[in-house]
Scaffold this motif. Structure first.
Motif, PDB file in Angstrom:
ATOM      1  N   UNK A  48     -11.522 -12.936  23.946  1.00 56.01           N
ATOM      2  CA  UNK A  48     -10.707 -11.825  23.668  1.00 56.01           C
ATOM      3  C   UNK A  48      -9.845 -12.289  22.498  1.00 56.01           C
ATOM      4  N   UNK A  49      -9.242 -11.248  21.949  1.00 56.21           N
ATOM      5  CA  UNK A  49      -8.487 -11.777  20.731  1.00 56.21           C
ATOM      6  C   UNK A  49      -7.398 -10.695  20.878  1.00 56.21           C
ATOM      7  N   UNK A  50      -6.227 -11.291  20.422  1.00 60.24           N
ATOM      8  CA  UNK A  50      -4.993 -10.385  20.064  1.00 60.24           C
ATOM      9  C   UNK A  50      -4.761  -9.830  18.792  1.00 60.24           C
ATOM     10  N   UNK A  51      -4.867  -8.605  18.529  1.00 63.10           N
ATOM     11  CA  UNK A  51      -4.584  -8.116  17.213  1.00 63.10           C
ATOM     12  C   UNK A  51      -3.852  -7.056  17.230  1.00 63.10           C
ATOM     13  N   UNK A  52      -3.086  -6.752  16.072  1.00 67.40           N
ATOM     14  CA  UNK A  52      -2.276  -5.443  15.669  1.00 67.40           C
ATOM     15  C   UNK A  52      -3.254  -4.543  14.896  1.00 67.40           C
ATOM     16  N   UNK A  53      -2.941  -3.214  15.503  1.00 66.90           N
ATOM     17  CA  UNK A  53      -3.779  -1.914  15.062  1.00 66.90           C
ATOM     18  C   UNK A  53      -2.842  -0.990  14.346  1.00 66.90           C
ATOM     19  N   UNK A  54      -3.559  -0.658  13.184  1.00 63.70           N
ATOM     20  CA  UNK A  54      -2.922   0.772  12.631  1.00 63.70           C
ATOM     21  C   UNK A  54      -3.910   1.646  12.525  1.00 63.70           C
ATOM     22  N   UNK A  55      -3.382   2.980  12.510  1.00 64.20           N
ATOM     23  CA  UNK A  55      -4.167   4.112  12.304  1.00 64.20           C
ATOM     24  C   UNK A  55      -4.250   4.565  10.993  1.00 64.20           C
ATOM     25  N   UNK A  56      -5.385   5.262  10.458  1.00 62.31           N
ATOM     26  CA  UNK A  56      -5.319   5.843   9.265  1.00 62.31           C
ATOM     27  C   UNK A  56      -6.283   7.001   9.262  1.00 62.31           C
ATOM     28  N   UNK A  57      -6.031   7.983   8.869  1.00 64.92           N
ATOM     29  CA  UNK A  57      -7.120   9.247   8.748  1.00 64.92           C
ATOM     30  C   UNK A  57      -8.252   8.921   7.521  1.00 64.92           C
ATOM     31  N   UNK A  58      -9.166   9.841   7.900  1.00 63.31           N
ATOM     32  CA  UNK A  58     -10.251   9.896   6.565  1.00 63.31           C
ATOM     33  C   UNK A  58      -9.879  10.922   5.436  1.00 63.31           C
ATOM     34  N   UNK A  59     -10.165  10.504   4.444  1.00 62.17           N
ATOM     35  CA  UNK A  59     -11.154   9.881   3.787  1.00 62.17           C
ATOM     36  C   UNK A  59     -10.515   8.311   3.679  1.00 62.17           C
ATOM     37  N   UNK A  60      -9.245   8.193   3.517  1.00 61.76           N
ATOM     38  CA  UNK A  60      -8.457   6.947   3.260  1.00 61.76           C
ATOM     39  C   UNK A  60      -8.925   5.778   4.083  1.00 61.76           C
ATOM     40  N   UNK A  61      -9.201   5.992   5.232  1.00 62.11           N
ATOM     41  CA  UNK A  61      -9.763   4.739   6.283  1.00 62.11           C
ATOM     42  C   UNK A  61     -11.255   4.512   5.867  1.00 62.11           C
ATOM     43  N   UNK A  62     -12.064   5.223   5.481  1.00 60.41           N
ATOM     44  CA  UNK A  62     -13.335   4.754   4.994  1.00 60.41           C
ATOM     45  C   UNK A  62     -13.207   4.151   3.654  1.00 60.41           C
ATOM     46  N   UNK A  63     -12.288   4.548   2.733  1.00 55.47           N
ATOM     47  CA  UNK A  63     -12.360   3.955   1.472  1.00 55.47           C
ATOM     48  C   UNK A  63     -11.518   2.442   1.581  1.00 55.47           C
ATOM     49  N   UNK A  64     -10.586   2.472   2.795  1.00 54.66           N
ATOM     50  CA  UNK A  64     -10.198   0.896   2.861  1.00 54.66           C
ATOM     51  C   UNK A  64     -11.290   0.108   3.641  1.00 54.66           C
ATOM     52  N   UNK A  65     -12.011   0.654   4.566  1.00 59.70           N
ATOM     53  CA  UNK A  65     -13.067  -0.113   5.358  1.00 59.70           C
ATOM     54  C   UNK A  65     -14.044  -0.502   4.351  1.00 59.70           C
ATOM     55  N   UNK A  66     -14.417   0.224   3.256  1.00 63.11           N
ATOM     56  CA  UNK A  66     -15.422   0.053   2.473  1.00 63.11           C
ATOM     57  C   UNK A  66     -14.848  -0.878   1.059  1.00 63.11           C
ATOM     58  N   UNK A  67     -13.629  -1.307   1.137  1.00 62.99           N
ATOM     59  CA  UNK A  67     -13.011  -2.221  -0.044  1.00 62.99           C
ATOM     60  C   UNK A  67     -12.638  -1.536  -1.275  1.00 62.99           C
ATOM     61  N   UNK A  68     -12.771  -0.038  -1.248  1.00 60.26           N
ATOM     62  CA  UNK A  68     -12.297   0.782  -2.292  1.00 60.26           C
ATOM     63  C   UNK A  68     -10.853   0.818  -2.501  1.00 60.26           C
ATOM     64  N   UNK A  69     -10.292   1.051  -1.459  1.00 57.53           N
ATOM     65  CA  UNK A  69      -8.840   1.243  -1.407  1.00 57.53           C
ATOM     66  C   UNK A  69      -8.116  -0.124  -1.201  1.00 57.53           C
ATOM     67  N   UNK A  70      -7.304  -0.444  -2.105  1.00 58.68           N
ATOM     68  CA  UNK A  70      -6.810  -2.000  -1.956  1.00 58.68           C
ATOM     69  C   UNK A  70      -5.192  -1.990  -1.818  1.00 58.68           C
ATOM     70  N   UNK A  71      -4.564  -0.693  -1.952  1.00 60.12           N
ATOM     71  CA  UNK A  71      -3.103  -0.627  -2.151  1.00 60.12           C
ATOM     72  C   UNK A  71      -2.883   0.347  -1.002  1.00 60.12           C
ATOM     73  N   UNK A  72      -1.838   0.252  -0.325  1.00 60.36           N
ATOM     74  CA  UNK A  72      -1.245   1.257   0.675  1.00 60.36           C
ATOM     75  C   UNK A  72       0.150   1.431   0.142  1.00 60.36           C
ATOM     76  N   UNK A  73       0.687   2.862   0.009  1.00 58.53           N
ATOM     77  CA  UNK A  73       1.898   3.000  -0.567  1.00 58.53           C
ATOM     78  C   UNK A  73       2.563   4.115   0.499  1.00 58.53           C
ATOM     79  N   UNK A  74       2.298   4.014   1.937  1.00 60.17           N
ATOM     80  CA  UNK A  74       2.984   4.729   2.783  1.00 60.17           C
ATOM     81  C   UNK A  74       4.408   4.590   2.646  1.00 60.17           C
TER      82      UNK A  74
END
Length: 148
Positions: A48-74
Motif C-alpha cells: 500500500x502506498x499513499x500518493x497525491x493524484x492530479x488529472x490532466x487531459x490528453x494530449x498533455x497527459x501523454x506528453x508528460x508521461x512520456x517525458x516530453x512535457x516538463x513545464x506546467x503553467x496552469x
C-alpha cells in the motif's frame, strides 16, 4: 460505488494488471479527513502506498508521461504547497483537451516529425484514458503574475 471528487485524498493498492503485466492502482478508496477509515487503509501493508493524484487531459497527459512535457503553467496553485521532489500520480482524464491542435504546431516548430509527435502523444502501452499512467516528481513550484 463510491464517488471520488477532484481534490479527494485516495488510498489504493498496487497490483499487477493480469492483461498487461504492468503495475496498476486497485481498490481505490476515498480517504475522508478525520475518518476512522483513513487509518485502516493507510499503509496497512507493504503493498500500500499513499500518493497525491492530479488529472490532466490528453494530449498533455501523454506528453508528460512520456517525458516530453516538463513545464506546467496552469493558472492555479495546486502544486505550490508541495516541496520540490514531491511525487504525484498522473491520472489521464477521459476527454481530449480542445486546443485546436496548437500543441502540434508548437512541437513541429521544435523540429519534431509527425511520427515522433504521434509517439509522444500516445499513452504508455496498455494504458488508456481514465487511468493513472505515471508517477511524476515535481520540480520547483511557485506562483507568478502575468507581469512576471
Amino acid at each position: 460505488t463510491e464517488v471520488i471528487d477532484v481534490g479527494d485524498e485516495v488510498s489504493f493498492v498496487i497490483r499487477n494488471d493480469k492483461k498487461t503485466g504492468k503495475k496498476m492502482a486497485a481498490e481505490v478508496q476515498s480517504v475522508k479527513a478525520g475518518s476512522s477509515d483513513a487509518e485502516s487503509v493507510t499503509n496497512s501493508d507493504d503493498n500500500t502506498v499513499d500518493m497525491r493524484v492530479f488529472s490532466m487531459n490528453n494530449p498533455f497527459a501523454a506528453l508528460l508521461a512520456n517525458g516530453h512535457k516538463t513545464l506546467e503553467t496552469r493558472n492555479g496553485t495546486m502544486f505550490v504547497p508541495y516541496p520540490e521532489g514531491t511525487k504525484f500520480l498522473l491520472h489521464v482524464g477521459r476527454r481530449i483537451y480542445p486546443d485546436g491542435d496548437r500543441h502540434i504546431d508548437v512541437m513541429k516548430s521544435g523540429g519534431l516529425s509527425d511520427a515522433a509527435i504521434n509517439k509522444l502523444k500516445s499513452l504508455p502501452q496498455g494504458y488508456g484514458r481514465g487511468q493513472a499512467v505515471a508517477i511524476l516528481e515535481i520540480g520547483k513550484t511557485f506562483e507568478t503574475t502575468l507581469a512576471e
